[in-house]
Motif scaffolding. Structure first.
Motif, short mmCIF file in Angstrom:
data_model
loop_
_atom_site.label_atom_id
_atom_site.label_comp_id
_atom_site.label_asym_id
_atom_site.label_seq_id
_atom_site.Cartn_x
_atom_site.Cartn_y
_atom_site.Cartn_z
N ALA A 64 5.06 5.54 2.12
CA ALA A 64 4.53 6.90 2.08
C ALA A 64 5.39 7.75 1.15
CB ALA A 64 4.53 7.52 3.49
N VAL A 65 4.74 8.55 0.32
CA VAL A 65 5.44 9.43 -0.63
C VAL A 65 4.88 10.84 -0.50
CG1 VAL A 65 5.96 9.88 -3.05
CG2 VAL A 65 5.85 7.53 -2.22
N GLY A 66 5.77 11.81 -0.37
CA GLY A 66 5.35 13.20 -0.30
C GLY A 66 5.06 13.70 1.09
N PHE A 67 5.61 13.04 2.11
CA PHE A 67 5.37 13.46 3.49
C PHE A 67 6.66 13.88 4.21
CE2 PHE A 67 1.74 10.86 2.46
CZ PHE A 67 0.67 11.53 3.06
N THR A 68 7.73 14.07 3.46
CA THR A 68 9.01 14.41 4.08
C THR A 68 9.26 15.92 4.11
OG1 THR A 68 10.03 13.90 1.94
CG2 THR A 68 10.16 12.21 3.64
N LYS A 111 12.64 5.77 -4.62
CA LYS A 111 13.02 4.77 -3.62
C LYS A 111 11.92 3.73 -3.42
CE LYS A 111 15.92 8.10 -1.14
NZ LYS A 111 16.00 8.98 0.05
N VAL A 112 10.67 4.20 -3.35
CA VAL A 112 9.55 3.29 -3.14
C VAL A 112 9.39 2.33 -4.31
CG1 VAL A 112 7.03 3.15 -2.99
CG2 VAL A 112 8.27 4.79 -1.58
N LEU A 172 0.85 -1.18 0.00
CA LEU A 172 0.00 0.00 0.00
C LEU A 172 0.89 1.24 0.00
CD1 LEU A 172 -2.88 1.23 0.26
CD2 LEU A 172 -2.52 1.23 2.73
N VAL A 173 0.70 2.12 -0.97
CA VAL A 173 1.48 3.36 -1.08
C VAL A 173 0.56 4.55 -0.81
CG1 VAL A 173 2.96 4.77 -2.52
CG2 VAL A 173 2.97 2.28 -2.80
N VAL A 174 0.84 5.27 0.27
CA VAL A 174 0.07 6.47 0.62
C VAL A 174 0.70 7.66 -0.08
CG1 VAL A 174 -0.75 7.93 2.49
CG2 VAL A 174 -0.52 5.47 2.85
N ALA A 175 0.00 8.23 -1.07
CA ALA A 175 0.53 9.34 -1.86
C ALA A 175 -0.46 10.50 -1.93
CB ALA A 175 0.89 8.86 -3.27
N THR A 176 -1.25 10.65 -0.87
CA THR A 176 -2.26 11.72 -0.85
C THR A 176 -1.67 13.07 -0.46
OG1 THR A 176 -2.80 10.96 1.39
CG2 THR A 176 -4.21 10.20 -0.39
N GLY A 177 -0.44 13.08 0.03
CA GLY A 177 0.24 14.35 0.31
C GLY A 177 -0.17 15.01 1.62
N GLU A 178 0.51 16.13 1.88
CA GLU A 178 0.31 16.86 3.12
C GLU A 178 -0.84 17.86 3.03
OE1 GLU A 178 5.14 16.95 4.03
OE2 GLU A 178 4.14 18.67 3.11
N ASN A 179 -1.38 18.06 1.83
CA ASN A 179 -2.36 19.14 1.62
C ASN A 179 -3.70 18.61 1.10
OD1 ASN A 179 -0.35 21.07 2.30
ND2 ASN A 179 0.44 20.97 0.21
N PRO A 235 7.66 4.33 12.81
CA PRO A 235 7.81 3.15 11.94
C PRO A 235 8.30 3.49 10.53
CG PRO A 235 5.78 2.98 13.21
CD PRO A 235 6.33 4.36 13.44
N PHE A 236 8.30 4.79 10.18
CA PHE A 236 8.88 5.25 8.92
C PHE A 236 10.23 5.91 9.23
CE2 PHE A 236 4.45 4.96 7.90
CZ PHE A 236 4.40 4.63 6.56
N PRO A 237 11.25 5.14 9.57
CA PRO A 237 12.51 5.75 10.01
C PRO A 237 13.17 6.64 8.96
CG PRO A 237 12.79 3.41 9.54
CD PRO A 237 11.31 3.68 9.52
N ASN A 238 12.91 6.34 7.67
CA ASN A 238 13.50 7.17 6.62
C ASN A 238 12.46 8.03 5.92
OD1 ASN A 238 12.13 5.16 5.25
ND2 ASN A 238 13.98 4.02 4.75
N GLY A 239 11.23 8.02 6.42
CA GLY A 239 10.19 8.89 5.87
C GLY A 239 9.37 8.30 4.75
N TRP A 240 9.80 7.15 4.18
CA TRP A 240 9.06 6.61 3.04
C TRP A 240 8.69 5.14 3.16
CZ3 TRP A 240 11.61 2.70 0.42
CH2 TRP A 240 13.00 2.63 0.60
N LYS A 241 9.39 4.36 3.96
CA LYS A 241 9.09 2.93 4.08
C LYS A 241 8.69 2.58 5.50
CE LYS A 241 10.88 -1.70 3.15
NZ LYS A 241 11.98 -2.53 2.61
N GLY A 242 7.50 1.97 5.61
CA GLY A 242 7.03 1.52 6.91
C GLY A 242 7.11 0.01 7.01
N LYS A 243 6.24 -0.55 7.82
CA LYS A 243 6.20 -2.00 8.01
C LYS A 243 5.04 -2.61 7.22
CE LYS A 243 7.96 -1.57 12.77
NZ LYS A 243 7.66 -1.81 14.20
N ALA A 244 5.11 -3.90 7.06
CA ALA A 244 4.01 -4.68 6.47
C ALA A 244 3.64 -4.22 5.06
CB ALA A 244 2.78 -4.61 7.38
N GLY A 245 4.63 -3.75 4.30
CA GLY A 245 4.36 -3.35 2.92
C GLY A 245 3.71 -1.99 2.77
#
Length: 419
Positions: free
Chosen positions: A369-373, A386-387, A146-153, A356-366
């Motif tokens: 996140a993109v666009g939240f850094t 990277k994702v 699952l890739v969360v790419a809804t952004g900060e806005n 759980p996102f130590p580098n800002g883009w990869k979490g656990k269990a697949g």
């Protein structure tokens, strides 16, 4: 009587098994991930609640908007801007670029599907994503990633103000503002002094309105360019050799020389430098494109925090009362991820990735996140690369293992048939 959890697990809609990741959001972040996966032959599905790509840019931005940074910092992966684009493309040029991007990589999002919930099913080790379509139908997607790419806005922020319901005049959020043409001759209160507040106020001036801008807290205002070079580009270049504290000091000295002492106009600078503040709190400095000069001439009036509203009036914390015709809330945006991502350990209540996102883009269990850094389009592009590479690597390894297993099985069957 069926328990609530059991009711939630009962599902009467369509169920789609996705042989690859589900990407939520068809903005720049989601498109960039899709392009990266296309490069590696990984199938995917992109979901978006709107009826078009980049709905924030298409439907919730003002007409005069341009990219705040030079185009080379706003390109998405594998696809440069057209050479004839200016250094700071307009919103219409950027939308055209995104549409060409989607067409080039043959990305076809599923529109008009709003994500109702997404949760990880530990029993089968897969994600379950339920969506509600415009026609009322419900679809559940089952996927490995699952890739969360809804952004900060994703959602507008509308603060509560005492007496606002008694104001009686026109009120809107900056996301609904298009042009100042309809405000000619009107006294407009712009609440917020970020890039949106500054540019909306400047646009109102260009259309002969009288804007007053609420500056409740401190703000960094920097020139968009220093000696003909992008301030952002200079900052990035200096960060390769100098510490962030030193770069901040250099930028502030340059800003003082080029813009003067802005504090005497009611714009107090934060105690933390602009780059440090962006890194720690996500607050973007204002890149001035002309609003400051209007503030100096008094065409844009700076006012303090709001105490309360009344019929056609606003009272500020310093006791001043001002008659106004309209209110534009340039009060920013927030993420909507916590409203539908049921795994609360991954995102904070404010919508930012947790530890759980130590580098800002990869979490656990697949989960990705993109666009939240908090690094804009350039940061989202780096996250997307990277994702997509990470998923692609896992995908290829699994395909290789499956092919080896099939080859072994075929070999065994052929040996059995030989006897």
């Amino acid at each position: 009587m069926v328990h609530e959890l059991e009711q939630e697990d009962l599902f009467a809609g369509r169920c789609i098994l996705v042989n690859g990741p589900v990407i939520i959001g068809a903005g720049p972040s989601g498109l960039a991930v899709g392009a990266g996966l296309k490069q590696q032959g990984v199938p995917f599905v992109i979901l978006d609640r709107a009826n078009c790509i980049a709905s924030l840019w298409q439907n919730r931005t003002y007409n005069r908007l341009k990219l705040h940074l030079p185009r080379q910092f706003c390109e998405l992966p594998y696809f440069p801007f057209p050479q004839n684009f200016p250094e700071y493309p307009t919103k219409y040029q950027f939308i055209s670029y995104l549409e060409s991007y989607a067409k080039n990589f043959e990305i076809s999002p599923r529109f008009n599907e709003s994500v109702h919930s997404a949760k990880y099913d530990e029993t089968c080790g897969l994600w379950r994503v339920k969506t509600m379509c415009r026609n009322g139908s419900v679809i559940e997607y089952i996927c490995r990633w699952l890739v969360v790419a809804t952004g900060e806005n994703a959602e507008k922020v509308v603060p509560e103000f005492e007496g606002l319901e008694d104001f009686g005049g026109h009120i809107m959020h900056a996301c609904d503002y298009k042009t100042g043409e309809v405000y000619e001759g009107k006294n407009v209160l712009v609440v917020g002094c970020g890039n949106s507040g500054m540019e909306v106020s400047l646009d109102l001036c260009h259309h002969k309105a009288s804007p007053s801008m609420v500056v409740r807290s401190s703000v960094h205002v920097l020139p968009r360019e220093i000696l003909g070079k992008s301030t952002f580009e200079l900052g990035v270049s200096m960060m390769k050799w100098l510490s962030i504290d030193v770069v901040d000091k250099i930028l502030l000295v340059a800003a003082r020389l080029l813009l003067g002492n802005i504090e005497k106009y009611g714009l107090k600078r934060p105690s933390i430098g602009p780059l440090q503040l962006k890194n720690t709190e996500g607050k973007t400095p204002v890149l001035d494109i002309g609003a400051l000069q209007k503030i100096k001439t008094g065409d844009i009036k700076i006012v303090p925090a709001i105490k309360k509203f009344s019929q056609g009036k606003v009272e500020f914390v310093n006791g001043e009362i001002q008659e106004i015709d309209c209110i534009i809330l340039a009060t920013g945006y927030c993420s909507n991820v916590p409203s539908w991502l049921k795994e609360s350990e991954f995102f904070s209540r404010e919508g930012f990735p947790r530890s759980p996102f130590p580098n800002g883009w990869k979490g656990k269990a697949g989960l990705y996140a993109v666009g939240f850094t908090r690094r804009g389009l350039s940061g989202a592009s780096l996250d997307a690369i990277k994702v997509s590479q990470d998923i692609g690597k896992i995908w290829k390894e699994e395909i290789k293992q499956k092919n080896q297993s099939v080859a072994v099985a075929c070999h065994r069957r052929s040996k059995l048939r030989s006897f």
